[in-house]
Design a protein around this motif. Structure first.
Motif, PDB file in Angstrom:
ATOM      1  N   PRO A 127       3.134  36.296  58.025  1.00  0.00           N
ATOM      2  CA  PRO A 127       3.161  35.148  57.102  1.00  0.00           C
ATOM      3  C   PRO A 127       2.293  33.984  57.560  1.00  0.00           C
ATOM      4  CG  PRO A 127       5.367  36.030  57.393  1.00  0.00           C
ATOM      5  CD  PRO A 127       4.499  36.735  58.386  1.00  0.00           C
ATOM      6  N   ASN A 128       2.245  33.700  58.866  1.00  0.00           N
ATOM      7  CA  ASN A 128       1.390  32.616  59.365  1.00  0.00           C
ATOM      8  C   ASN A 128      -0.081  32.923  59.115  1.00  0.00           C
ATOM      9  OD1 ASN A 128       3.696  31.367  60.234  1.00  0.00           O
ATOM     10  ND2 ASN A 128       3.421  31.850  62.390  1.00  0.00           N
ATOM     11  N   THR A 129      -0.474  34.168  59.385  1.00  0.00           N
ATOM     12  CA  THR A 129      -1.859  34.573  59.136  1.00  0.00           C
ATOM     13  C   THR A 129      -2.180  34.557  57.648  1.00  0.00           C
ATOM     14  OG1 THR A 129      -1.863  35.957  61.122  1.00  0.00           O
ATOM     15  CG2 THR A 129      -3.536  36.428  59.472  1.00  0.00           C
ATOM     16  N   ALA A 133      -5.186  32.485  55.980  1.00  0.00           N
ATOM     17  CA  ALA A 133      -6.234  33.129  55.178  1.00  0.00           C
ATOM     18  C   ALA A 133      -6.257  32.575  53.754  1.00  0.00           C
ATOM     19  CB  ALA A 133      -6.016  34.641  55.151  1.00  0.00           C
ATOM     20  N   LEU A 134      -5.084  32.343  53.183  1.00  0.00           N
ATOM     21  CA  LEU A 134      -5.014  31.828  51.808  1.00  0.00           C
ATOM     22  C   LEU A 134      -5.587  30.417  51.718  1.00  0.00           C
ATOM     23  CD1 LEU A 134      -4.072  32.247  48.892  1.00  0.00           C
ATOM     24  CD2 LEU A 134      -1.840  31.331  49.561  1.00  0.00           C
ATOM     25  N   THR A 135      -5.191  29.542  52.635  1.00  0.00           N
ATOM     26  CA  THR A 135      -5.712  28.171  52.609  1.00  0.00           C
ATOM     27  C   THR A 135      -7.211  28.142  52.901  1.00  0.00           C
ATOM     28  OG1 THR A 135      -4.992  27.909  54.925  1.00  0.00           O
ATOM     29  CG2 THR A 135      -3.524  27.091  53.198  1.00  0.00           C
ATOM     30  N   ALA A 136      -7.668  29.012  53.797  1.00  0.00           N
ATOM     31  CA  ALA A 136      -9.105  29.082  54.090  1.00  0.00           C
ATOM     32  C   ALA A 136      -9.882  29.539  52.861  1.00  0.00           C
ATOM     33  CB  ALA A 136      -9.360  30.029  55.266  1.00  0.00           C
ATOM     34  N   MET A 137      -9.317  30.485  52.094  1.00  0.00           N
ATOM     35  CA  MET A 137      -9.992  30.970  50.901  1.00  0.00           C
ATOM     36  C   MET A 137     -10.006  29.909  49.814  1.00  0.00           C
ATOM     37  SD  MET A 137     -11.472  33.891  50.219  1.00  0.00           S
ATOM     38  CE  MET A 137     -12.846  32.959  49.590  1.00  0.00           C
ATOM     39  N   ILE A 138      -8.898  29.169  49.670  1.00  0.00           N
ATOM     40  CA  ILE A 138      -8.848  28.076  48.688  1.00  0.00           C
ATOM     41  C   ILE A 138      -9.865  26.996  49.052  1.00  0.00           C
ATOM     42  CG2 ILE A 138      -7.409  26.218  47.758  1.00  0.00           C
ATOM     43  CD1 ILE A 138      -5.013  28.086  48.062  1.00  0.00           C
ATOM     44  N   PHE A 139      -9.907  26.641  50.338  1.00  0.00           N
ATOM     45  CA  PHE A 139     -10.876  25.644  50.813  1.00  0.00           C
ATOM     46  C   PHE A 139     -12.306  26.108  50.547  1.00  0.00           C
ATOM     47  CE2 PHE A 139     -13.677  24.978  54.549  1.00  0.00           C
ATOM     48  CZ  PHE A 139     -13.957  23.625  54.380  1.00  0.00           C
ATOM     49  N   GLY A 226     -12.814  29.499  57.033  1.00  0.00           N
ATOM     50  CA  GLY A 226     -13.377  29.445  55.691  1.00  0.00           C
ATOM     51  C   GLY A 226     -14.858  29.152  55.628  1.00  0.00           C
ATOM     52  N   LEU A 227     -15.512  28.864  56.777  1.00  0.00           N
ATOM     53  CA  LEU A 227     -16.925  28.483  56.756  1.00  0.00           C
ATOM     54  C   LEU A 227     -17.833  29.576  56.197  1.00  0.00           C
ATOM     55  CD1 LEU A 227     -17.641  26.427  60.020  1.00  0.00           C
ATOM     56  CD2 LEU A 227     -17.841  25.686  57.641  1.00  0.00           C
ATOM     57  N   ARG A 228     -17.649  30.779  56.666  1.00  0.00           N
ATOM     58  CA  ARG A 228     -18.543  31.866  56.242  1.00  0.00           C
ATOM     59  C   ARG A 228     -18.378  32.209  54.761  1.00  0.00           C
ATOM     60  NH1 ARG A 228     -21.813  35.378  58.842  1.00  0.00           N
ATOM     61  NH2 ARG A 228     -22.205  37.397  57.878  1.00  0.00           N
ATOM     62  N   PRO A 229     -17.153  32.445  54.264  1.00  0.00           N
ATOM     63  CA  PRO A 229     -17.040  32.684  52.816  1.00  0.00           C
ATOM     64  C   PRO A 229     -17.489  31.487  51.994  1.00  0.00           C
ATOM     65  CG  PRO A 229     -14.878  32.474  53.838  1.00  0.00           C
ATOM     66  CD  PRO A 229     -15.861  32.617  54.941  1.00  0.00           C
ATOM     67  N   LEU A 230     -17.291  30.267  52.508  1.00  0.00           N
ATOM     68  CA  LEU A 230     -17.755  29.075  51.803  1.00  0.00           C
ATOM     69  C   LEU A 230     -19.265  29.133  51.603  1.00  0.00           C
ATOM     70  CD1 LEU A 230     -16.636  25.427  52.552  1.00  0.00           C
ATOM     71  CD2 LEU A 230     -19.010  25.951  52.046  1.00  0.00           C
ATOM     72  N   ALA A 231     -19.987  29.472  52.677  1.00  0.00           N
ATOM     73  CA  ALA A 231     -21.451  29.530  52.604  1.00  0.00           C
ATOM     74  C   ALA A 231     -21.917  30.586  51.601  1.00  0.00           C
ATOM     75  CB  ALA A 231     -22.021  29.823  53.993  1.00  0.00           C
ATOM     76  N   ILE A 232     -21.248  31.736  51.582  1.00  0.00           N
ATOM     77  CA  ILE A 232     -21.633  32.799  50.648  1.00  0.00           C
ATOM     78  C   ILE A 232     -21.310  32.398  49.208  1.00  0.00           C
ATOM     79  CG2 ILE A 232     -21.117  35.173  49.957  1.00  0.00           C
ATOM     80  CD1 ILE A 232     -20.813  35.852  52.891  1.00  0.00           C
ATOM     81  N   ILE A 233     -20.180  31.735  49.005  1.00  0.00           N
ATOM     82  CA  ILE A 233     -19.818  31.286  47.662  1.00  0.00           C
ATOM     83  C   ILE A 233     -20.811  30.253  47.153  1.00  0.00           C
ATOM     84  CG2 ILE A 233     -18.075  29.987  46.370  1.00  0.00           C
ATOM     85  CD1 ILE A 233     -15.945  31.453  47.988  1.00  0.00           C
ATOM     86  N   VAL A 234     -21.298  29.380  48.033  1.00  0.00           N
ATOM     87  CA  VAL A 234     -22.315  28.405  47.635  1.00  0.00           C
ATOM     88  C   VAL A 234     -23.548  29.125  47.092  1.00  0.00           C
ATOM     89  CG1 VAL A 234     -23.958  26.688  48.492  1.00  0.00           C
ATOM     90  CG2 VAL A 234     -21.577  26.563  49.183  1.00  0.00           C
ATOM     91  N   GLN A 235     -24.025  30.128  47.807  1.00  0.00           N
ATOM     92  CA  GLN A 235     -25.227  30.848  47.376  1.00  0.00           C
ATOM     93  C   GLN A 235     -24.980  31.650  46.098  1.00  0.00           C
ATOM     94  OE1 GLN A 235     -26.449  33.094  50.864  1.00  0.00           O
ATOM     95  NE2 GLN A 235     -27.812  31.436  51.490  1.00  0.00           N
ATOM     96  N   LEU A 236     -23.809  32.298  46.004  1.00  0.00           N
ATOM     97  CA  LEU A 236     -23.500  33.065  44.800  1.00  0.00           C
ATOM     98  C   LEU A 236     -23.395  32.163  43.577  1.00  0.00           C
ATOM     99  CD1 LEU A 236     -20.821  35.624  46.075  1.00  0.00           C
ATOM    100  CD2 LEU A 236     -23.139  36.141  45.308  1.00  0.00           C
ATOM    101  N   THR A 237     -22.707  31.035  43.734  1.00  0.00           N
ATOM    102  CA  THR A 237     -22.541  30.108  42.609  1.00  0.00           C
ATOM    103  C   THR A 237     -23.882  29.535  42.179  1.00  0.00           C
ATOM    104  OG1 THR A 237     -20.343  29.524  43.460  1.00  0.00           O
ATOM    105  CG2 THR A 237     -21.318  28.057  41.812  1.00  0.00           C
ATOM    106  N   ARG A 238     -24.704  29.166  43.145  1.00  0.00           N
ATOM    107  CA  ARG A 238     -26.027  28.608  42.821  1.00  0.00           C
ATOM    108  C   ARG A 238     -26.874  29.614  42.056  1.00  0.00           C
ATOM    109  NH1 ARG A 238     -31.246  28.690  44.732  1.00  0.00           N
ATOM    110  NH2 ARG A 238     -32.398  26.703  44.546  1.00  0.00           N
ATOM    111  N   SER A 239     -26.911  30.863  42.567  1.00  0.00           N
ATOM    112  CA  SER A 239     -27.719  31.891  41.922  1.00  0.00           C
ATOM    113  C   SER A 239     -27.218  32.188  40.508  1.00  0.00           C
ATOM    114  CB  SER A 239     -27.698  33.166  42.769  1.00  0.00           C
ATOM    115  OG  SER A 239     -28.397  34.208  42.145  1.00  0.00           O
ATOM    116  N   ALA A 240     -25.883  32.306  40.355  1.00  0.00           N
ATOM    117  CA  ALA A 240     -25.328  32.606  39.035  1.00  0.00           C
ATOM    118  C   ALA A 240     -25.538  31.447  38.065  1.00  0.00           C
ATOM    119  CB  ALA A 240     -23.837  32.925  39.169  1.00  0.00           C
ATOM    120  N   MET A 241     -25.379  30.226  38.560  1.00  0.00           N
ATOM    121  CA  MET A 241     -25.564  29.053  37.702  1.00  0.00           C
ATOM    122  C   MET A 241     -27.014  28.936  37.232  1.00  0.00           C
ATOM    123  SD  MET A 241     -22.917  27.175  36.901  1.00  0.00           S
ATOM    124  CE  MET A 241     -23.672  25.578  36.566  1.00  0.00           C
TER     125      MET A 241
END
Length: 351
Positions: A127-129, A133-139, A226-241
């Motif tokens: 549960p702690n993990t 993971a959930l808060t890191a993904m939301i962030f 959350g840093l690594r998924p954040l960086a990938i989401i930035v690139q995915l969102t930019r490309s899709a937008m």
């Protein structure tokens, strides 16, 4: 759809069977005697043999593997005794002589060090993990989508360049390196201003109130994870937008005189989120596995920290149980995502 789901389920079972075999072979060829690690270096021969017999380490490797698979399998064969009934908590299906076919939850055995059930140990740490993971993904999702939209809307400006630079750094920096820097800078150098600690778990013990939730200990590991998924989401969102903003219906919306805010958030972003949702579904399972080093660096009491400590003590049942749990999460998430794709787009079933 039913045949497709059954095929995916059989594929998942095959993957789990392969993981079980690899994990057993790997942790049964590692150096180190679990019995000696449990009893100490000065223990006598009789004590070591008793421990080996208690944990089944005195049997041949093929027999150990068969017994391990029998313990993990939901439908298995066990001697029908009160001791086994208490140990496995099974439901007897039918009896064959002294043995019985039983239905039970997978038994991950007991820790060499604490003699506690591995399932109990995992239930206290998972549960702690999961919260981490959930808060890191939301962030990562909120900040990543916001920066990706800004980068696409202000393409070619300093905002776009800064967002791209941040994304490159986030993808390039390993989690353990980023964790050390973040812990030192925000938890030590700026601790008087941030109020954050270099280490700490989600729950801490207060001498007056007992176990209390300490949310401030969640911030630094959450950001690191959350840093690594954040960086990938930035690139995915930019490309899709950028792709969506060049579509004809966006030009039509502009021609109708709709406000820029309405065009971006109501029309463009809504249609650009598909690849982002795909990334989120895959990254959540990865974050559960990727929390190992992050939890160890920040002293966060979760599945990763428990597994690392167990590996240091050659407590192989705990390590094997943790790996199997992570593999199970990956398999379940992948099956659910595949079924979701097939439900949304029936062409997937024909591929």
């Amino acid at each position: 759809m039913g045949i497709y789901a059954l095929r995916k389920l059989l594929y998942g079972l095959a993957v789990m069977a392969g993981v079980v075999a690899v994990v057993f072979v790997l942790f049964n060829i590692l150096p180190g005697d679990p019995a000696r690690m449990t009893m100490g270096q000065r223990s006598d021969v009789q004590s070591l043999e008793a421990v080996r017999k208690e944990f089944g380490l005195d049997k041949s490797k093929p027999v150990q593997f068969f017994l391990y698979v029998n313990d993990l399998s939901p439908i298995s064969v066990h001697e029908n005794t009160p001791e086994n009934q208490e140990k496995y908590s099974y439901v007897k299906l039918f009896k064959i002589g002294a043995d019985a076919w039983v239905l039970k939850k997978p038994y991950l055995r007991r820790s060499y060090q604490t003699k506690r059930d591995v399932t109990t140990i995992l239930s206290e740490t998972v549960p702690n993990t999961f919260v981490l993971a959930l808060t890191a993904m939301i962030f990562a999702t909120i900040i990543g989508v916001f920066l990706g939209v800004l980068s696409a809307v202000y393409r070619g400006t300093w905002i776009d360049k800064a967002a791209n630079m941040f994304a490159i750094l986030g993808i390039s920096a390993p989690a353990f390196f980023a964790g050390i820097i973040i812990a030192w800078f925000f938890g030590f150098v700026l601790s008087d201003y941030t109020g954050l600690n270099m280490s700490g778990s989600l729950f801490s013990y207060d001498p007056f109130e007992g176990e209390v939730m300490t949310l401030r200990n969640l911030w630094l590991p959450m950001i690191t994870l959350g840093l690594r998924p954040l960086a990938i989401i930035v690139q995915l969102t930019r490309s899709a937008m950028l792709d969506v903003l060049s579509q004809d219906y966006i030009r039509t919306a502009r021609a109708k005189g709709l406000s820029r805010k309405t065009i971006i958030y109501k029309h463009a972003l809504k249609n650009a989120l598909n690849p982002v949702i795909t990334a989120i579904s895959g990254w959540f399972a990865s974050l559960l596995a990727g929390s190992f080093f992050v939890e160890y660096i920040f002293g966060y009491n979760g599945l990763g920290r428990t597994t690392v400590y167990a590996l240091e003590m050659s407590d192989f049942p705990v390590v094997m149980g943790s790996i199997l749990f992570i593999a199970f999460v990956f398999v379940v998430v992948n099956i659910l995502v595949d079924l979701l794709y097939a439900w949304i787009d029936p062409r997937v079933k024909l591929a």
